[in-house]
Design an enzyme around this catalytic site. Structure first.
Site, PDB file in Angstrom:
ATOM      1  CE  LYS A  75      -1.977  -0.909   3.960  1.00 22.25           C
ATOM      2  NZ  LYS A  75      -1.645  -2.077   4.379  1.00 22.25           N
ATOM      3  NE  ARG A 114      -4.535  -1.189   9.411  1.00 23.16           N
ATOM      4  CZ  ARG A 114      -3.320  -0.680   9.221  1.00 23.16           C
ATOM      5  NH1 ARG A 114      -3.402   0.338   8.635  1.00 23.16           N
ATOM      6  NH2 ARG A 114      -2.285  -1.052   9.687  1.00 23.16           N
ATOM      7  NE  ARG A 124       8.158  -3.840   5.554  1.00 28.99           N
ATOM      8  CZ  ARG A 124       6.744  -3.600   5.315  1.00 28.99           C
ATOM      9  NH1 ARG A 124       6.197  -3.512   4.063  1.00 28.99           N
ATOM     10  NH2 ARG A 124       5.724  -3.436   6.426  1.00 28.99           N
ATOM     11  NE  ARG A 141       6.827  -0.863  10.439  1.00 26.16           N
ATOM     12  CZ  ARG A 141       5.848  -0.627   9.362  1.00 26.16           C
ATOM     13  NH1 ARG A 141       5.941  -0.002   8.395  1.00 26.16           N
ATOM     14  NH2 ARG A 141       4.581  -1.216   9.898  1.00 26.16           N
ATOM     15  NE  ARG A 164       1.769  -5.000  10.925  1.00 27.81           N
ATOM     16  CZ  ARG A 164       2.771  -4.606   9.970  1.00 27.81           C
ATOM     17  NH1 ARG A 164       3.855  -5.145  10.092  1.00 27.81           N
ATOM     18  NH2 ARG A 164       2.464  -3.658   9.172  1.00 27.81           N
TER      19      ARG A 164
HETATM   20  P1  AMP Z   1       0.710   0.544   8.863  1.00 29.18           P
HETATM   21  O1  AMP Z   1       2.096   0.842   8.654  1.00 29.18           O
HETATM   22  O2  AMP Z   1      -0.240   1.000   8.146  1.00 29.18           O
HETATM   23  O3  AMP Z   1       0.942  -1.094   8.795  1.00 29.18           O
HETATM   24  O4  AMP Z   1       0.500   0.523  10.457  1.00 29.18           O
HETATM   25  C1  AMP Z   1       1.182   0.273  11.401  1.00 29.18           C
HETATM   26  C2  AMP Z   1       0.430   0.080  12.933  1.00 29.18           C
HETATM   27  O5  AMP Z   1      -0.061   1.085  13.151  1.00 29.18           O
HETATM   28  C3  AMP Z   1      -0.695  -0.929  12.604  1.00 29.18           C
HETATM   29  O6  AMP Z   1      -0.426  -2.390  12.698  1.00 29.18           O
HETATM   30  C4  AMP Z   1      -1.374  -0.535  13.896  1.00 29.18           C
HETATM   31  O7  AMP Z   1      -1.092  -0.868  15.061  1.00 29.18           O
HETATM   32  C5  AMP Z   1      -1.470   0.885  13.758  1.00 29.18           C
HETATM   33  N1  AMP Z   1      -2.356   1.545  12.769  1.00 29.18           N
HETATM   34  C6  AMP Z   1      -2.081   2.300  11.656  1.00 29.18           C
HETATM   35  N2  AMP Z   1      -3.210   2.706  11.300  1.00 29.18           N
HETATM   36  C7  AMP Z   1      -4.264   2.415  11.929  1.00 29.18           C
HETATM   37  C8  AMP Z   1      -5.718   2.579  11.765  1.00 29.18           C
HETATM   38  N3  AMP Z   1      -6.325   3.120  10.746  1.00 29.18           N
HETATM   39  N4  AMP Z   1      -6.487   2.162  12.985  1.00 29.18           N
HETATM   40  C9  AMP Z   1      -5.944   1.557  14.093  1.00 29.18           C
HETATM   41  N5  AMP Z   1      -4.716   1.380  13.772  1.00 29.18           N
HETATM   42  C10 AMP Z   1      -3.781   1.692  13.244  1.00 29.18           C
END
Ligand code: AMP
Length: 208
Positions: free
Chosen positions: A13, A88, A127, A153, A164
């Site tokens: 994404k 989400r 990664r 990370r 996740r």
């Molecule tokens: P991402 O980089 O988008 O995969 O986000 C990393 C982490 O941030 C996720 O695993 C969640 O813990 C948190 N996170 C990011 N966006 C959201 C969202 N819209 N709602 C809830 N948690 C989020």
């Protein structure tokens, strides 16, 4: 262009979002990046969010919704936006609908990038980021130079990735019928060369 990219962790994404935002000249709104910035700065919100993020769980809706509402009122969002990693949950999608209705705005489309779970685990766990340059590599697909100072990370560890993925299937996948019923969903196969996937996403958005 007002659009959303949905997909499981590791579907690409973030990478696709950058291309699309360049193409349309719109800001990329990544709640993951915003939360990581809070975490790095050690803000109260960041410290609270870190507990959930490190466990592979979603941060509570009200935290994320508040952050997004603020972001949408910034001037650059007036010409459009692309959400990457938001909404989400169905509650977040409903809240976004209410905010957009209040602002008199409508979504143009929602792109779902689809990739099977096993491939995602391989992609995400390999990664690595170079601490000095911020450049992202993959041990298998895009190997780093020998002198890179690599860091994994926190939430890219295998058990966290599996958590996740579970959060995605339990809490985020219900967005698929949600947007399908509204006639907004466009499905894109996320397996293949990055450029190829970008073409599919742009086609889904009606750009080429
Ligand atoms: P991402 O980089 O988008 O995969 O986000 C990393 C982490 O941030 C996720 O695993 C969640 O813990 C948190 N996170 C990011 N966006 C959201 C969202 N819209 N709602 C809830 N948690 C989020």
């Amino acid at each position: 262009m007002r659009t959303i990219l949905i997909g499981p962790p590791g579907a690409g994404k973030g990478t696709q979002a950058k291309f699309i935002c360049q193409q349309y000249g719109i800001p990329q709104i990544s709640t993951g990046d915003m939360l990581r910035a809070h975490k790095a700065q050690g803000t109260k919100l960041g410290l609270e969010a870190a507990k959930f993020m490190n466990a592979g769980a979603l941060v509570p809706d009200e935290v994320v919704i508040g952050m997004v509402e603020d972001r949408l009122t910034q001037p650059d969002a007036a010409k459009g936006f692309l959400f990457d990693g938001f909404p989400r949950t169905v509650a977040q999608a409903e809240s976004l609908d209410a905010t957009l209705a209040r602002l008199g705005l409508k979504l143009d489309g929602v792109v779902l990038i689809e990739v099977a779970d096993d491939l995602l685990v391989r992609r995400v766990c390999g990664r690595r980021t170079d601490r000095r340059s911020g450049q992202i590599y993959h041990l298998e697909y895009n190997p780093p130079p020998p002198d890179a100072d690599l860091v994994l990370r926190d939430d890219d560890r295998e058990e966290t990735v599996r958590a996740r993925l579970k959060a995605y299937h339990d809490q985020t996948a219900p967005l698929i019928p949600y947007y399908e019923q509204r006639g907004l969903l466009r499905r894109v196969d996320g397996v293949g060369e990055m450029d190829e996937v970008t073409k599919r996403v742009l086609t889904a958005l009606g750009a080429s």
